[in-house]
Structure formats: C-alpha cells, structure tokens
Design a protein around this motif. Sequence first.
Motif, PDB file in Angstrom:
ATOM      1  N   GLY A 248       0.798  -1.222   0.000  1.00 20.65           N
ATOM      2  CA  GLY A 248       0.000   0.000   0.000  1.00 20.65           C
ATOM      3  C   GLY A 248       0.828   1.268   0.000  1.00 20.65           C
ATOM      4  N   LEU A 249       2.160   1.138  -0.079  1.00 19.30           N
ATOM      5  CA  LEU A 249       3.050   2.301  -0.069  1.00 19.30           C
ATOM      6  C   LEU A 249       3.666   2.498  -1.443  1.00 19.30           C
ATOM      7  CD1 LEU A 249       4.949   1.555   3.284  1.00 19.30           C
ATOM      8  CD2 LEU A 249       2.915   2.980   2.966  1.00 19.30           C
ATOM      9  N   HIS A 250       4.042   3.714  -1.743  1.00 15.05           N
ATOM     10  CA  HIS A 250       4.701   4.021  -3.021  1.00 15.05           C
ATOM     11  C   HIS A 250       6.183   4.242  -2.771  1.00 15.05           C
ATOM     12  CE1 HIS A 250       6.245   6.712  -6.216  1.00 15.05           C
ATOM     13  NE2 HIS A 250       5.531   5.908  -6.989  1.00 15.05           N
ATOM     14  N   CYS A 254      14.119   2.817  -5.736  1.00 20.92           N
ATOM     15  CA  CYS A 254      14.377   1.379  -5.678  1.00 20.92           C
ATOM     16  C   CYS A 254      13.131   0.685  -6.198  1.00 20.92           C
ATOM     17  CB  CYS A 254      14.684   0.919  -4.243  1.00 20.92           C
ATOM     18  SG  CYS A 254      13.302   1.094  -3.089  1.00 20.92           S
ATOM     19  N   CYS A 255      13.218  -0.627  -6.385  1.00 21.41           N
ATOM     20  CA  CYS A 255      12.029  -1.330  -6.856  1.00 21.41           C
ATOM     21  C   CYS A 255      11.032  -1.527  -5.711  1.00 21.41           C
ATOM     22  CB  CYS A 255      12.410  -2.686  -7.457  1.00 21.41           C
ATOM     23  SG  CYS A 255      13.063  -3.878  -6.271  1.00 21.41           S
ATOM     24  N   ASN A 296       6.340   7.049  -0.100  1.00 21.10           N
ATOM     25  CA  ASN A 296       5.239   8.020  -0.219  1.00 21.10           C
ATOM     26  C   ASN A 296       5.773   9.440  -0.293  1.00 21.10           C
ATOM     27  OD1 ASN A 296       3.359   5.967  -0.191  1.00 21.10           O
ATOM     28  ND2 ASN A 296       2.761   6.256   1.938  1.00 21.10           N
ATOM     29  N   THR A 297       6.831   9.628  -1.084  1.00 18.86           N
ATOM     30  CA  THR A 297       7.507  10.906  -1.372  1.00 18.86           C
ATOM     31  C   THR A 297       8.397  11.392  -0.239  1.00 18.86           C
ATOM     32  OG1 THR A 297       5.814  12.474  -0.558  1.00 18.86           O
ATOM     33  CG2 THR A 297       5.519  11.578  -2.800  1.00 18.86           C
ATOM     34  N   SER A 434       5.670   3.196   8.831  1.00 20.63           N
ATOM     35  CA  SER A 434       6.083   2.474   7.625  1.00 20.63           C
ATOM     36  C   SER A 434       7.516   2.010   7.834  1.00 20.63           C
ATOM     37  CB  SER A 434       6.008   3.384   6.396  1.00 20.63           C
ATOM     38  OG  SER A 434       4.694   3.906   6.242  1.00 20.63           O
ATOM     39  N   VAL A 435       7.813   0.753   7.486  1.00 15.32           N
ATOM     40  CA  VAL A 435       9.126   0.214   7.833  1.00 15.32           C
ATOM     41  C   VAL A 435       9.580  -0.836   6.831  1.00 15.32           C
ATOM     42  CG1 VAL A 435       8.089  -1.543   9.341  1.00 15.32           C
ATOM     43  CG2 VAL A 435      10.468  -0.818   9.724  1.00 15.32           C
ATOM     44  N   LEU A 436      10.900  -0.847   6.578  1.00 14.14           N
ATOM     45  CA  LEU A 436      11.555  -1.852   5.747  1.00 14.14           C
ATOM     46  C   LEU A 436      12.669  -2.503   6.553  1.00 14.14           C
ATOM     47  CD1 LEU A 436      11.995   0.100   2.386  1.00 14.14           C
ATOM     48  CD2 LEU A 436      10.538  -1.899   2.727  1.00 14.14           C
ATOM     49  N   PRO A 437      12.854  -3.836   6.440  1.00 12.16           N
ATOM     50  CA  PRO A 437      13.928  -4.514   7.180  1.00 12.16           C
ATOM     51  C   PRO A 437      15.272  -4.428   6.467  1.00 12.16           C
ATOM     52  CG  PRO A 437      12.602  -6.120   5.989  1.00 12.16           C
ATOM     53  CD  PRO A 437      11.975  -4.785   5.726  1.00 12.16           C
ATOM     54  N   LEU A 438      16.327  -4.156   7.260  1.00 14.39           N
ATOM     55  CA  LEU A 438      17.700  -4.100   6.750  1.00 14.39           C
ATOM     56  C   LEU A 438      18.609  -4.961   7.623  1.00 14.39           C
ATOM     57  CD1 LEU A 438      18.269  -0.337   5.837  1.00 14.39           C
ATOM     58  CD2 LEU A 438      18.739  -2.260   4.332  1.00 14.39           C
TER      59      LEU A 438
END
Length: 473
Positions: A248-250, A254-255, A296-297, A434-438
């Motif tokens: 649901g996020l833009h 990156c891809c 999301n910008t 909103s979060v991404l794992p690294l």
Amino acid sequence: MTTSGEHNDGVIVHPEFNPETDKRPPSHSHDPVALQDADTLSLGRIPDSPAAHALSAKVAEAIRPHLGPRAAASINNTRDRGRQKRVDEVGYILGGIVRPGFKGKWLAVHESPSKWFWEARRELPVKHNAFWTKANAMREIGLLDFVPGQSFRNSWGDMSGNAARIRASDKLIEWAQECGCTLRSGTTDWKLVKPATIAQSTTPLVRLLDFPTRRNGTIISSTEDLPLPESLKDVEEFMQRLTTHLSGLHFSGCCQPVLSAKFIGSEHFHGRIYALCSDNYQNGISKDERQFIRINTFPVTEVDVSASFLSIALALLNAPKPEGDPYSLPGLDDALRPAIKHWFVVFFGKGKAVEKWPQGTKDDIKNAVDTCTIMDAVFQRYPALQNIQQIIPPEIAATVPQELQSWAIGHYLTNVEARIMRKAMSEHMDEGGSVLPLHDALMVPESEEGKAYHCLQRASMAILGRELSTNIF
C-alpha cells in the motif's frame, strides 16, 4: 523435490562430475548455489559517465558483425543509421550486468518471450528479440558467461522456467576497467532510471532450507526447501502482514519491495528477511543511492543496532554491555579498525577464534595486523567470547549435526537478531509507521526515526533482557 539434473529455479545443474564413476562431461563448471542465488536482471540503468558511455560504444561496435547479415554488411557503410539505438540498448544491458559483474554475480533472465520477464506491462526499454540478439552476440565474442534455463515445475509449484543465467565475463570486466569503470564508481557510471520489478505473489514468504553439509572442510549450502513446520506459521503470518503493509506504499529510488524470510535447518537458525530483485533497497542499489529512496515521497533514514552480533553475543553470555566504541581494543591503534571488524565477522561466521586470515581476505587487512594480535586483544576486553559455543541453548544445539556445531553459532546469532527486528517492525506498524527490514537495521521515513529507535529498544529488552545501542543514519 527436483529430479537429477534439474534445479528448482529453472537452471540445469548436473551433479558434480566424478571421472572415476561418471563418463559424461559436466554441463558447466559453475557453482550451483551461485546460480540459484541470481538476482533478476535489471534493464533500468543507463550509462551516466564518460567511462560507461565509452564501454557501451566499444561493446556496441564489437558485436556489430555478429548481429546478423544486414548489420555485418553495413559495417563499411558510412551511414550507420542504427548506431544510436544499438548503443542505447547495449547501454541498458551493460547497466544491468557490469555492476554485479564486478562481484561475480549471476543474473536471471528468461529465454522465452512468453514468460513474465518480457510482459508488456513491464515496459522494458530493450525488447526480447533485441536483447537476446545482442546478448548472444556478446557471448560469441566472450563478453558473457551463460547457463541455459529449462521450463519445468519448480518446488514452489509454478512454471517460471526458462530463467537462463548470464554474467559479465572476465573479458568484459577487463574492458570495463580499461574504459575507467570500477566497482566503486558503479553508482556514478550507471544511473538507475527505472527499477526492475518482480511480483511478491510468485515469491515464497518464508523458506526453510535443509542443514548444509560439510565436505573436505567446506560448508556446502543446501538448495532443498523443506515443508514449513507449525513453529514458523507465526513468521509466515508476520511476513504476510509486512508485505501487505508495503503493497500500500509508493516507493521511488528502488524497486517495489519483494521480501522473503529464510531459515536454515530449523526455526532456530538464520531467519533474515531478504529483499529480492536487482534494484532492491538492500543490496541492489549502493549505500549512496539509498539517500534517493522515498516512501510516499518522504526521504528515509536507517536506525541500526551498533555492533549487532557482538552486542547480542555478549547479552546471551550475560557479559557486560560494551561501553564506548565496541571495536576499540586494548593496545591496538584505531587505524586497525577495518581489520578488527573483519576479524569479528570471521569469528562469528566460523563460530570459533580466528588464528589466521581466511583465503580471500583483502591484502590491506592481511598486511595490517596478525589475527592472533587481534584475538588476544578481543579476549582481553571481552573474555566471555572465549565461551562463544555456549550461546546456543543445549536443547537447540542437540538438533545440529556435530560437524556443524561451529557453523551454527553465526546462524543462531542471525536468528536472534531477526527476532528482534520482527518484533520491532510489528510494534512500529502497530503505531501506524512504515518500515523496511535491513538485517540489523530498520529503514523508515525520517519523521519516524524516533519511533523506530524506541521500538528497537523495547524489542531488544523483550528478547535479550537489555537494550542494545542504536544508531540513526
């Protein structure tokens, strides 16, 4: 389960050739695991430096005699009408293979035009026929290594075969260096203009691979997926929640993230979440390029655990938390920090003291300091690390083959780290973030860095009984 001669991702991989018992020649001499781990080829980078433009022009001219009778016949014609298009398309191809080629990485690309890679919705700048005509010409003059694919149902139940593997050859890397391209200059040489994409729906959320085997002192990773036990259902539910959240996020820079968590042997080992596809935010783009990622910008930041494995190991051994710089060792100069950090990487990877530098260690590290000098200083500051084998609970250690007891150390640490990250991400999403794992860090919008920091602190307290030192970049 794959049959002999087949690999579960579409690459033909025959068992290792044994001259005493096997009369057939090997189909290729490449590492099956490296072929399996290939990223999807990206056609979204263009040459963006004089060196990259020079390489594109050189390759485009070199393959011209191999592009068919019409192209060969026009070589002596001063009006080369197709030159610019040819150079542009070669530029896109090189943009996808040169950067990973410096690391020896294979890339996956389908041979059949009917496969998802070549679907019109992907709007690729180089179409199927144009790509393979040029790729095959590059093979003819020795610029590409190639392993063909074959269509069959893989272990995930789909028919995504025909994923051939290509890789920049040593000759192409030499040409790139002659033109001025290097691994370090990859970000400036090849500009990302349209990230590659793959579908989350065709990617397993969680994978469990069998334990590796040890042969002649070498760890050989398994390529066989095992059925997921009930104990991993909660991870599968978490991954479903995380990927739904991300859909649901833009994203730009990156891809669109496509994620998969990988465990090895059991739910107690490994467990990291990997981002797939060539232009993924974890390792598909450089650290310099991460500054251009937007969710999301909004620009992003990274909140990471300081000296993650070292801090977690000390906590599991009930040893004091490191104060100050965790890599500052008694009697050793700060200039040796790169060698010290590398010693710890090898130490946790091997699960035992490092008494000599392993093969492949960079010369600047090997020549900087002797491993035993670092080992003595490490055990002086962190005496508990001499008992590193004790970090795995006995009941879990008993499930590991005897020859893999040292191997298990690093993968158990990885597992604890992954548990902390999953718990922190769950709480961050609970709070609307909103979060991404690294791996040892969380990537979040800049406005949410404080929230991510506290989520990591609470997660480490819940799992380790202490807060871990955290950095914000």
